[in-house]
Write an enzyme that holds these catalytic residues in place. Structure first.
Site, PDB file in Angstrom:
ATOM      1  N   ILE A 167     -16.120 -26.290 -19.794  1.00 33.92           N
ATOM      2  CA  ILE A 167     -14.767 -26.862 -19.741  1.00 33.92           C
ATOM      3  C   ILE A 167     -13.972 -26.444 -20.984  1.00 33.92           C
ATOM      4  O   ILE A 167     -14.471 -26.498 -22.098  1.00 33.92           O
ATOM      5  CB  ILE A 167     -14.848 -28.400 -19.659  1.00 33.92           C
ATOM      6  CG1 ILE A 167     -15.540 -28.803 -18.353  1.00 33.92           C
ATOM      7  CG2 ILE A 167     -13.468 -29.052 -19.757  1.00 33.92           C
ATOM      8  CD1 ILE A 167     -15.917 -30.266 -18.286  1.00 33.92           C
ATOM      9  N   GLY A 168     -12.752 -26.047 -20.771  1.00 32.06           N
ATOM     10  CA  GLY A 168     -11.846 -25.762 -21.890  1.00 32.06           C
ATOM     11  C   GLY A 168     -12.185 -24.507 -22.668  1.00 32.06           C
ATOM     12  O   GLY A 168     -11.815 -24.381 -23.826  1.00 32.06           O
TER      13      GLY A 168
ATOM     14  N   LEU B 259     -12.468 -20.180 -18.973  1.00 26.89           N
ATOM     15  CA  LEU B 259     -13.080 -19.647 -17.750  1.00 26.89           C
ATOM     16  C   LEU B 259     -12.496 -20.266 -16.477  1.00 26.89           C
ATOM     17  O   LEU B 259     -13.043 -20.106 -15.395  1.00 26.89           O
ATOM     18  CB  LEU B 259     -14.597 -19.861 -17.774  1.00 26.89           C
ATOM     19  CG  LEU B 259     -15.364 -18.990 -18.770  1.00 26.89           C
ATOM     20  CD1 LEU B 259     -16.854 -19.296 -18.724  1.00 26.89           C
ATOM     21  CD2 LEU B 259     -15.140 -17.506 -18.488  1.00 26.89           C
TER      22      LEU B 259
ATOM     23  N   ASP C 248      -4.709 -18.569 -12.397  1.00 31.61           N
ATOM     24  CA  ASP C 248      -6.096 -19.067 -12.395  1.00 31.61           C
ATOM     25  C   ASP C 248      -6.469 -19.642 -11.027  1.00 31.61           C
ATOM     26  O   ASP C 248      -7.525 -19.330 -10.465  1.00 31.61           O
ATOM     27  CB  ASP C 248      -6.290 -20.164 -13.462  1.00 31.61           C
ATOM     28  CG  ASP C 248      -6.226 -19.618 -14.878  1.00 31.61           C
ATOM     29  OD1 ASP C 248      -5.825 -18.453 -15.044  1.00 31.61           O
ATOM     30  OD2 ASP C 248      -6.576 -20.361 -15.819  1.00 31.61           O
TER      31      ASP C 248
HETATM   32  C1  MEV Z   1      -4.894 -19.440 -18.925  1.00 34.82           C
HETATM   33  O1  MEV Z   1      -6.139 -19.157 -18.324  1.00 34.82           O
HETATM   34  C2  MEV Z   1      -3.998 -18.236 -18.890  1.00 34.82           C
HETATM   35  C3  MEV Z   1      -2.615 -18.415 -19.497  1.00 34.82           C
HETATM   36  O2  MEV Z   1      -1.913 -17.195 -19.253  1.00 34.82           O
HETATM   37  C4  MEV Z   1      -1.869 -19.558 -18.866  1.00 34.82           C
HETATM   38  C5  MEV Z   1      -1.530 -19.331 -17.405  1.00 34.82           C
HETATM   39  O3  MEV Z   1      -1.576 -18.219 -16.908  1.00 34.82           O
HETATM   40  O4  MEV Z   1      -1.198 -20.348 -16.771  1.00 34.82           O
HETATM   41  C6  MEV Z   1      -2.676 -18.638 -20.981  1.00 34.82           C
END
Ligand code: MEV
Length: 312
Positions: free
Chosen positions: A88-89, A92, A138
């Site tokens: 988490i966090g 990934l 994501d």
């Molecule tokens: C987070 O995994 C990726 C970022 O580009 C944020 C996003 O795309 O929402 C930092």
């Protein structure tokens, strides 16, 4: 006594290139990985028993959001079980995998025709609760799987296409440690940077876009220096201010052995920066370094399947 039971899983992700830039309309390349999160829903004669992953409120929020979007009520006696192989966090995509898996599990549970488009849309709403203004990349790669070239044109118009990959680079993931900042906070850090230095930010994003396109050419079989692209990408993320001093030192060590590495995802500046994507022509060198530095490292499989049903 169980009356209805389903189990669905969704993958985590890595970002090869374009994180942060994607929030401002530039393209990014993501890949689904062989680490998954599963959600099991069971209707029982017992009361509500929700086991949280990132705080009970997110699970409850997700369930409310899904019920509202699917226009359903009732189903009070649900037991929701979450199992995750995704840290988490750390960058990934654990929260996106959760949002996708729980949404798809409700589709399955309610015996609704599966629509990846709808699952992805609802998962994006749940992601917004977590991260404020995410790009939606994501949750999209967690839904559809594979390698994606993704671009958020506007809040309601996002384009993506699966990348046909001839080359599967051999990548290791090193865990630099959990960032002190959340993804939402890192998005805000970049927003502040843009407000302070708009011209510099634009230059970084434009350069990042060139690298993203070169990654895509590399994946489709053109002979490009993969390690070199990773290093250039990392330098731009450093200029953007999303990599901590501690993580930069680790990346320099990898580079001094002839390898290359970059953060993947939102990063972190105060302490650690989450997951690092590492590449070396001789992986034994990386294994030795990870042992010396006492860092968790594992080989990752890219281009994995998106959301799917699991047998109970
Ligand atoms: C987070 O995994 C990726 C970022 O580009 C944020 C996003 O795309 O929402 C930092």
């Amino acid at each position: 006594m169980a009356v209805n039971k389903v189990k669905v899983s969704a993958p985590g992700k890595i970002i090869l290139s374009g994180e942060h830039a994607v929030v401002y309309g530039y393209p990014e390349i993501l890949s689904a990985i062989n680490r998954r999160l599963s959600v099991e829903i069971e209707e029982t004669v017992l009361g509500l028993d929700i086991q949280p992953i990132e705080g009970k409120s997110l699970v409850e929020y997700a369930v409310e959001m899904i019920k509202a979007r699917l226009k359903i009520s009732g189903h009070k006696n649900l037991k929701i079980r979450i199992n995750s192989q995704i840290s988490i966090g750390g960058g990934l995509g654990s929260s996106a995998a959760f949002a996708v898996a729980i949404t798809a599990a409700f589709f399955e549970f309610l015996k609704l025709p599966r629509s990846l488009k709808k699952i992805n849309e609802i998962a994006y709403e749940i992601e917004k609760k977590q991260h404020g203004t995410p790009s939606g990349g994501d949750n999209t790669v967690s839904t559809y799987g594979g390698f994606l070239l993704y671009r958020k044109e506007t809040e309601t118009f996002k384009v993506f296409s699966p990348l046909k990959t001839k080359v599967f680079p051999s990548i290791y993931l090193m865990y630099s440690g959990k960032p002190e900042e959340s993804t939402g906070e890192m998005i805000k850090t970049v927003k502040d940077f843009i407000l302070r230095s708009p011209k510099e930010a634009e230059k970084i994003f434009k350069e990042t876009e060139k690298i993203t396109r070169n990654f895509s050419r590399f994946l489709s079989g053109e002979e490009l220096n993969f390690g070199g692209l990773i290093t250039r990408n990392e330098r731009l993320l450093e200029q953007l201010g999303v990599v901590s001093v501690k993580t930069k030192r680790l990346i320099q060590k990898i580079e001094s052995t002839g390898g290359s590495a970059k953060i993947s995802g939102a990063g972190g500046v105060k302490g650690d920066s989450g997951i690092i994507l590492a590449y070396h022509q001789d992986p034994k060198v990386l294994i030795k370094l990870a042992n010396e530095e006492k860092i968790d490292m594992f080989k990752v499989k890219l281009g994995e399947r998106g959301v799917r049903n699991e047998k109970n």
